[in-house]
Motif scaffolding. Structure first.
Motif, PDB file in Angstrom:
ATOM      1  N   ASP A 388       0.874  -1.072  -0.066  1.00  0.00           N
ATOM      2  CA  ASP A 388       0.072   0.012   0.102  1.00  0.00           C
ATOM      3  C   ASP A 388       0.944   1.038  -0.235  1.00  0.00           C
ATOM      4  O   ASP A 388       1.141   1.937   0.942  1.00  0.00           O
ATOM      5  N   ARG A 389       1.258   1.803  -1.145  1.00  0.00           N
ATOM      6  CA  ARG A 389       2.290   2.560  -1.449  1.00  0.00           C
ATOM      7  C   ARG A 389       1.783   3.957  -0.969  1.00  0.00           C
ATOM      8  O   ARG A 389       2.794   4.933  -0.359  1.00  0.00           O
ATOM      9  N   ASP A 390       0.362   4.415  -0.949  1.00  0.00           N
ATOM     10  CA  ASP A 390       0.140   5.750  -0.578  1.00  0.00           C
ATOM     11  C   ASP A 390      -0.933   5.653   0.713  1.00  0.00           C
ATOM     12  O   ASP A 390      -1.694   6.967   0.900  1.00  0.00           O
ATOM     13  N   GLY A 391      -1.064   4.545   1.263  1.00  0.00           N
ATOM     14  CA  GLY A 391      -1.761   4.635   2.432  1.00  0.00           C
ATOM     15  C   GLY A 391      -3.236   4.672   2.145  1.00  0.00           C
ATOM     16  O   GLY A 391      -4.055   4.809   3.179  1.00  0.00           O
ATOM     17  N   ASP A 392      -3.852   4.309   1.088  1.00  0.00           N
ATOM     18  CA  ASP A 392      -5.210   4.395   0.804  1.00  0.00           C
ATOM     19  C   ASP A 392      -6.142   3.165   1.062  1.00  0.00           C
ATOM     20  O   ASP A 392      -7.223   2.915   0.828  1.00  0.00           O
ATOM     21  N   GLY A 393      -5.231   1.916   1.621  1.00  0.00           N
ATOM     22  CA  GLY A 393      -5.846   0.733   2.096  1.00  0.00           C
ATOM     23  C   GLY A 393      -5.813  -0.353   0.863  1.00  0.00           C
ATOM     24  O   GLY A 393      -6.282  -1.434   0.766  1.00  0.00           O
ATOM     25  N   LEU A 394      -5.273   0.210  -0.465  1.00  0.00           N
ATOM     26  CA  LEU A 394      -5.349  -0.619  -1.521  1.00  0.00           C
ATOM     27  C   LEU A 394      -3.631  -1.047  -1.987  1.00  0.00           C
ATOM     28  O   LEU A 394      -3.124   0.029  -1.523  1.00  0.00           O
ATOM     29  N   VAL A 395      -3.549  -2.113  -2.360  1.00  0.00           N
ATOM     30  CA  VAL A 395      -2.064  -2.431  -2.770  1.00  0.00           C
ATOM     31  C   VAL A 395      -1.790  -2.324  -4.223  1.00  0.00           C
ATOM     32  O   VAL A 395      -2.750  -2.409  -5.215  1.00  0.00           O
ATOM     33  N   ALA A 466     -12.409  -5.769   6.759  1.00  0.00           N
ATOM     34  CA  ALA A 466     -13.869  -5.043   6.460  1.00  0.00           C
ATOM     35  C   ALA A 466     -13.657  -3.755   5.650  1.00  0.00           C
ATOM     36  O   ALA A 466     -14.462  -3.196   4.937  1.00  0.00           O
ATOM     37  N   SER A 467     -12.742  -3.157   6.235  1.00  0.00           N
ATOM     38  CA  SER A 467     -12.414  -1.636   5.789  1.00  0.00           C
ATOM     39  C   SER A 467     -12.213  -1.749   4.072  1.00  0.00           C
ATOM     40  O   SER A 467     -12.550  -1.099   3.438  1.00  0.00           O
ATOM     41  N   LEU A 468     -11.253  -2.727   4.043  1.00  0.00           N
ATOM     42  CA  LEU A 468     -10.797  -3.061   2.457  1.00  0.00           C
ATOM     43  C   LEU A 468     -12.114  -3.346   1.536  1.00  0.00           C
ATOM     44  O   LEU A 468     -12.145  -2.959   0.495  1.00  0.00           O
ATOM     45  N   LYS A 469     -13.086  -4.281   1.990  1.00  0.00           N
ATOM     46  CA  LYS A 469     -14.125  -4.688   1.087  1.00  0.00           C
ATOM     47  C   LYS A 469     -15.082  -3.428   1.098  1.00  0.00           C
ATOM     48  O   LYS A 469     -15.358  -3.128  -0.165  1.00  0.00           O
ATOM     49  N   GLU A 470     -15.288  -2.483   1.793  1.00  0.00           N
ATOM     50  CA  GLU A 470     -15.859  -1.207   1.651  1.00  0.00           C
ATOM     51  C   GLU A 470     -14.983  -0.380   0.634  1.00  0.00           C
ATOM     52  O   GLU A 470     -15.680  -0.010  -0.483  1.00  0.00           O
ATOM     53  N   LYS A 492      -5.612   7.176  -9.665  1.00  0.00           N
ATOM     54  CA  LYS A 492      -6.695   6.509  -8.875  1.00  0.00           C
ATOM     55  C   LYS A 492      -8.098   6.379  -9.836  1.00  0.00           C
ATOM     56  O   LYS A 492      -8.992   6.477  -9.419  1.00  0.00           O
ATOM     57  N   ASN A 493      -7.867   6.722 -11.296  1.00  0.00           N
ATOM     58  CA  ASN A 493      -8.808   6.631 -12.125  1.00  0.00           C
ATOM     59  C   ASN A 493      -8.983   5.065 -12.596  1.00  0.00           C
ATOM     60  O   ASN A 493      -8.098   4.379 -12.735  1.00  0.00           O
ATOM     61  N   GLN A 494     -10.128   4.679 -12.584  1.00  0.00           N
ATOM     62  CA  GLN A 494     -10.525   3.274 -13.052  1.00  0.00           C
ATOM     63  C   GLN A 494     -10.004   2.943 -14.511  1.00  0.00           C
ATOM     64  O   GLN A 494     -10.261   3.817 -15.437  1.00  0.00           O
ATOM     65  N   VAL A 495      -9.532   1.822 -14.538  1.00  0.00           N
ATOM     66  CA  VAL A 495      -8.988   1.272 -15.806  1.00  0.00           C
ATOM     67  C   VAL A 495     -10.171   0.428 -16.165  1.00  0.00           C
ATOM     68  O   VAL A 495     -10.393  -0.664 -15.715  1.00  0.00           O
ATOM     69  N   GLY A 496     -11.149   0.977 -17.231  1.00  0.00           N
ATOM     70  CA  GLY A 496     -12.550   0.398 -17.255  1.00  0.00           C
ATOM     71  C   GLY A 496     -12.694  -0.759 -18.373  1.00  0.00           C
ATOM     72  O   GLY A 496     -13.814  -1.206 -18.556  1.00  0.00           O
TER      73      GLY A 496
END
Length: 702
Positions: A388-395, A466-470, A492-496
């Motif tokens: 999690d490079r930027d601390g947003d809860g995502l890897v 639980a936090s990651l799920k949300e 953090k834009n979706q690659v759609g």
């Protein structure tokens, strides 16, 4: 498959269908050990001419057998050899890192014959990365060739100062031996036959393979395969295409096993990836849990041994990170490439934890969790601190190494993460499936910590999950498509782009029921499902290319991960469609052996189009049909909760399935499925010594 391959432990041989290693090397043919080619040319001739191939057999994973014969030979009207007079049988196998080849010649001409069989040989000691054409660099040089009447030895000193030798020997007196050439004369009566046995023993800094008499070596090899089969779950079904796939998968996975001292584990695949490979080895071991959980144990211990300890950008290494790939050739040893090992894989670390969780659930082997506790904690720390490079809860991932890999998920080609407008996503990138792996890992490790009397750590992990799920659903869900984005880019834009990646998340437990239905429906839509399997990218997307490596092709292992999720979530209708498609696909491959990947064209013509340089056998392709059995049974054990969930459903073409010696919990489970006269699936449990209760759920086809 236009080549033949045999492997045992750390040595493998790749030849053309005649058994030769041609000089032009269309597939990189040769004899390889530890990423070095110890035989770069091997051509057999009869009276100086190329034999004619009659058959090339590789139905047994551990041996190849070719049958050849002579062309018609005359000299100025004088008969030398009548066509098809001599039968030449070549049989080769590997044991204890030594290659053995039997050459049996037989005279079918009505009179006695004299003829020569010659071998042209060369050794270039080429590094695998040079063979593949991916790198150039400083290398060593040949230091000499020794020749005797019964042997020929090539010596090489690498740029890494490692002394490598290739020792060739034979058991028959040669009429001529010189550097790169051996000639044998045969005198045969009508019906007579004679045998030549040829060995190649690679030597690295004085360490060589263990040589045996050829017949003794072959017997030991066959015995080892019999032992493997004895330790592996037995499957029998009246649906013969599936039976052939399962048998082939079990045999090929045994072929791909290697042991570096921490237990057997599968290397990724041949010919290019006969090495430890984090993601591939972990997924293949996961696929094999229902057949041989010992492989998962060996894989876990091997990955734990090589777990990252340093912060080294050259290797994309950080403390706690699980490796991507390790190489042993002189380019790696001289630090010209960063593969000693290389850690540029964002998913290997959570997959390490996922495999550990599933292995414990299958086997109740809590001792390995206690033993690997430092590795577990280091992996969890890597996820939170480095992943999690930027601390947003995502890897996320980002390439640091100048000679590393740009895209660090399983779709690791440079064009695989592409926006719907055709622009490539820029890193750091958060992949959809990786978040699912992390959720599954943290949830499962929490269950293990609970049993190990670590309630505080268990509670923290559950809160994080639980936090990651949300966070996950809010970040990746695309309402207009009722599907998840493949990734988030650096902004953090979706690659759609619609891809298969969200299908892996089905297995993780991070999705709610509504999302499970949407994802399953999209994956089996006409845009995604080719008829032979789920494509890596949906037809019609800007990046879609059915001939590509990752942008529209079909990968069996990708489908298998999706199948496990569908089986777990009672999506029997969609799972059956996928399994039937892959079973149909297997019939287009030699010996029903699914390749690493194949092209994603629709099957409207009934013809599967192969990908030209796909690895075969490939570990996670070989493991794919094994997941079919788990999916048909709907078998998901949880030793931590003391139960085995079964959701059985036969495929339409099946009337019966017998599964014996499933190793679960503290014992075994044997059961069968049978189709009743009214079309229902009947479950019979024949033996249950697992210590776990069985919960049978009705499977829905809606």
């Amino acid at each position: 498959m236009e080549y033949r391959v045999v492997k045992e432990n750390d040595l493998f041989l790749l030849t053309d269908e005649k058994g030769n290693i041609p000089n032009d090397h269309p597939y990189g043919e040769g004899l390889y050990k530890r990423d070095t080619r110890f035989l770069s040319s091997l051509e057999m001739k009869i009276n100086g001419e190329e034999p004619i191939l009659l058959s090339s057999e590789a139905s047994k994973s551990y041996e190849n057998e070719m049958i050849l014969t002579n062309p018609h030979m005359e000299d100025k009207g004088r008969l030398i050899l009548w066509r098809e007079s001599i039968e030449i049988k070549r049989k080769r196998f590997i044991y204890e890192d030594v290659l053995y080849e039997h050459v049996v010649v037989k005279n079918y001409y009505p009179k006695p014959l004299t003829f020569q069989i010659s071998l042209n040989i060369d050794v270039d000691f080429a590094d695998m990365f040079l063979v593949r054409g991916f790198q150039s660099g400083e290398v060593g040089s040949l230091t000499g060739v020794e020749v005797t009447t019964h042997s020929m030895t090539y010596h090489y000193k690498g740029a890494d100062n490692v002394i490598r030798s290739s020792v060739m020997s034979w058991d028959r007196e040669a009429i001529e031996v010189k550097e790169g050439y051996i000639d044998f004369e045969f005198n045969l009566l009508h019906g007579g036959e004679q045998t030549l046995t040829f060995k190649v023993n690679p030597v690295i800094d004085g360490a060589s393979g263990t040589e045996y008499a050829a017949d003794a070596a072959y017997k030991k090899l066959v015995t080892s395969y019999q032992s493997w089969n004895d330790q592996t779950t037995k499957v029998k079904t009246d649906y013969l295409p599936l039976q052939r796939m399962v048998d082939r998968g079990v045999s090929d996975l045994r072929l791909l096993l290697t042991d570096l001292g921490y237990g057997p584990f599968p290397v990724a695949g041949l010919p290019w990836f006969g090495v430890p490979f984090g993601r591939d080895s972990l997924i293949a071991a996961l696929q094999m849990l229902s057949f041989n959980p010992d492989v998962a144990k060996g894989t876990l211990r091997t990955m734990a041994h090589y777990q990252g300890k340093n912060d080294d950008p050259w290797r994309d290494e950080q403390p706690g990170k699980i490796m991507h790939e390790i190489r042993y050739g002189e380019l790696a040893n001289t630090n010209q490439i960063p593969f000693t090992p290389y850690y540029g894989s964002v998913d290997s670390t959570p997959l390490f934890l996922v495999l550990l969780v599933e292995y414990v659930k299958w086997t109740n082997d809590l001792a390995i969790a206690e033993d690997l506790l430092p590795n577990i904690l280091a992996a969890l720390n890597w996820i939170d601190l480095y992943g999690d490079r930027d601390g947003d809860g995502l890897v996320e991932y980002h390439q640091e190494s100048s000679k590393g890999i740009a895209n660090q998920g399983w779709k690791d080609s440079g064009d695989s993460i592409v926006h719907r407008n055709g622009e490539y996503a820029e890193t750091p990138i958060a992949l959809v499936e990786v978040q699912g792996y992390v959720y599954q890992a943290k949830s499962g490790i929490a269950d293990i910590f609970e049993v190990l009397q670590e309630p505080k750590m268990a509670r923290e992990l559950r809160e994080q999950a639980a936090s990651l799920k949300e966070t996950f659903h809010n970040a990746f869900w695309m309402e207009e498509h009722q599907f998840y984005a493949i990734a988030l880019d650096k902004d953090k834009n979706q690659v759609g782009t619609l891809t298969s990646n969200p299908g892996h998340v089905l297995y993780s437990g991070i999705l709610d029921e509504e999302s499970i239905e949407s994802v399953s429906r999209a994956l089996t839509s006409e845009k995604m499902f080719s008829g032979f399997g789920i494509r890596t990218m949906a037809e019609g997307e800007a990046g879609y290319n059915p001939m590509s490596y990752h942008d529209g092709s079909v990968w069996p292992h990708d489908n298998s991960m999706i199948l496990l999720g569908m089986g777990k979530n009672d999506r029997a209708k969609e799972a059956s469609l996928i399994m039937n498609g892959l079973i149909e696909a297997s019939g287009h491959f030699e010996y029903d052996r699914l390749a690493e990947l194949f092209c994603g064209y629709a099957d409207r013509s009934g013809k599967l189009i192969k990908y030209p340089v796909a690895c075969s056998p490939q570990a996670w392709a070989a493991g794919t049909p094994l997941t079919f059995i788990q999916t048909v049974l709907g078998c998901f054990p949880d030793s931590l909760k003391g139960e085995i969930t079964l959701k059985p459903l036969l495929l339409d073409e099946m009337n019966e399935l017998h599964v014996d010696q499933l190793r679960i919990g503290d014992g075994i489970l044997s059961l069968s499925l049978n189709r009743t006269t009214n079309g229902m699936t009947e479950l019979n449990v024949h033996e249950n010594t697992t210590g776990l209760r069985i919960a049978v759920a009705e499977t829905s086809l809606s």
